[in-house]
Scaffold this active site. Structure first.
Site, short mmCIF file in Angstrom:
data_model
loop_
_atom_site.label_atom_id
_atom_site.label_comp_id
_atom_site.label_asym_id
_atom_site.label_seq_id
_atom_site.Cartn_x
_atom_site.Cartn_y
_atom_site.Cartn_z
N HIS A 185 0.85 -1.21 0.00
CA HIS A 185 0.00 0.00 0.00
C HIS A 185 0.88 1.25 0.00
CE1 HIS A 185 -3.06 -2.65 2.32
NE2 HIS A 185 -3.57 -2.47 1.12
N LYS A 242 -17.67 -6.72 7.72
CA LYS A 242 -16.41 -7.47 7.56
C LYS A 242 -15.61 -7.39 8.85
CE LYS A 242 -12.53 -7.49 4.30
NZ LYS A 242 -11.97 -6.79 3.14
N ARG A 296 -1.74 -6.13 -8.22
CA ARG A 296 -0.60 -6.97 -7.86
C ARG A 296 -0.38 -8.08 -8.87
NH1 ARG A 296 -2.80 -8.08 -1.94
NH2 ARG A 296 -4.59 -8.26 -3.30
N SER A 321 -2.69 -7.69 3.28
CA SER A 321 -2.99 -7.51 4.71
C SER A 321 -3.33 -8.84 5.36
CB SER A 321 -4.17 -6.55 4.88
OG SER A 321 -3.84 -5.29 4.36
O1 PNS Z 1 -8.65 -3.07 0.39
P1 PNS Z 1 -9.88 -3.64 -0.25
O2 PNS Z 1 -10.66 -4.44 0.75
O3 PNS Z 1 -9.54 -4.42 -1.50
O4 PNS Z 1 -10.77 -2.38 -0.70
C1 PNS Z 1 -12.03 -2.56 -1.31
C2 PNS Z 1 -12.80 -1.21 -1.37
C3 PNS Z 1 -12.93 -0.62 0.02
C4 PNS Z 1 -12.04 -0.25 -2.26
C5 PNS Z 1 -14.18 -1.50 -1.99
O5 PNS Z 1 -14.75 -2.59 -1.36
C6 PNS Z 1 -15.12 -0.31 -1.90
O6 PNS Z 1 -14.89 0.71 -2.52
N1 PNS Z 1 -16.18 -0.47 -1.10
C7 PNS Z 1 -17.12 0.61 -0.83
C8 PNS Z 1 -18.52 0.21 -1.21
C9 PNS Z 1 -18.72 0.39 -2.71
O7 PNS Z 1 -18.58 1.46 -3.23
N2 PNS Z 1 -19.04 -0.74 -3.36
C10 PNS Z 1 -19.24 -0.75 -4.78
C11 PNS Z 1 -17.93 -1.00 -5.50
S1 PNS Z 1 -18.23 -1.86 -6.94
#
Ligand code: PNS
Length: 164
Positions: free
Chosen positions: A18, A42, A91, A130
């Site tokens: 990150h 989560k 990645r 993570s």
């Molecule tokens: O670090 P991560 O868990 O891969 O991040 C995922 C994240 C937080 C970027 C994604 O889940 C997100 O933006 N969630 C917010 C809810 C949302 O907007 N969902 C629709 C996305 S298609």
């Protein structure tokens, strides 16, 4: 015009992978907001307050990086803050499918306003996540090569206190 982007994620906890994306993206934009999703459904190891603090400490040498948190849809956060660019790291091939789906969905949900810019994670960070960092720490392995020092210390504190 001020170029602003958001790097969103769970950051439970922030890793060197990150940090690589944050550092490189901070050089591309006037302001980079690292936005942590508050996701009550989560299970996370670190609280949102912990994650904000760890990110703030890890990015304190980067003056144009701000740390924030949000709940709900990322596009709504972008709209409220007048942000049109989301940064994400890629990645490996397995990231591509979900990331492409998310990028297209966010573009659609934002009525073609919010675009996603992908940065290729450097190979030396491509196998860090993570979840693996948490697993390694849980089983007593060293995570010093994978996370900032403040995160390493916080991980061992947390695991000691949780009796894991
Ligand atoms: O670090 P991560 O868990 O891969 O991040 C995922 C994240 C937080 C970027 C994604 O889940 C997100 O933006 N969630 C917010 C809810 C949302 O907007 N969902 C629709 C996305 S298609």
């Amino acid at each position: 015009m001020n170029k602003i982007a958001v790097y969103s994620g769970s950051f439970d906890p922030v890793t060197n992978g990150h940090m690589d994306i944050i550092t490189r993206a901070s050089q591309m934009y006037d302001e980079l907001i690292v936005a942590i999703l508050i996701n009550k459904s989560k299970k996370s190891l670190f609280t949102i307050e912990d994650r904000v603090e760890l990110l703030k400490k890890s990015t304190k040498h980067l003056p144009n990086v701000k740390v924030d948190n949000f709940s709900g849809l990322l596009v709504d956060y972008c709209k409220a803050n007048k942000i049109y660019t989301v940064v994400r790291g890629l990645r490996m091939l397995s990231d591509f499918e979900t990331e492409l789906q998310m990028a297209n969905m966010n573009y659609f949900l934002s009525q073609d306003k919010v675009d996603t810019v992908f940065l290729a994670t450097l190979p030396k960070y491509s196998y860090i996540s993570s979840s693996t960092v948490k697993e390694i720490a849980t089983f007593g392995g060293s995570v010093k090569d994978f996370v900032p020092k403040v995160v390493e210390d916080a991980l061992y504190d947390k695991l000691r206190n949780n009796n894991l």
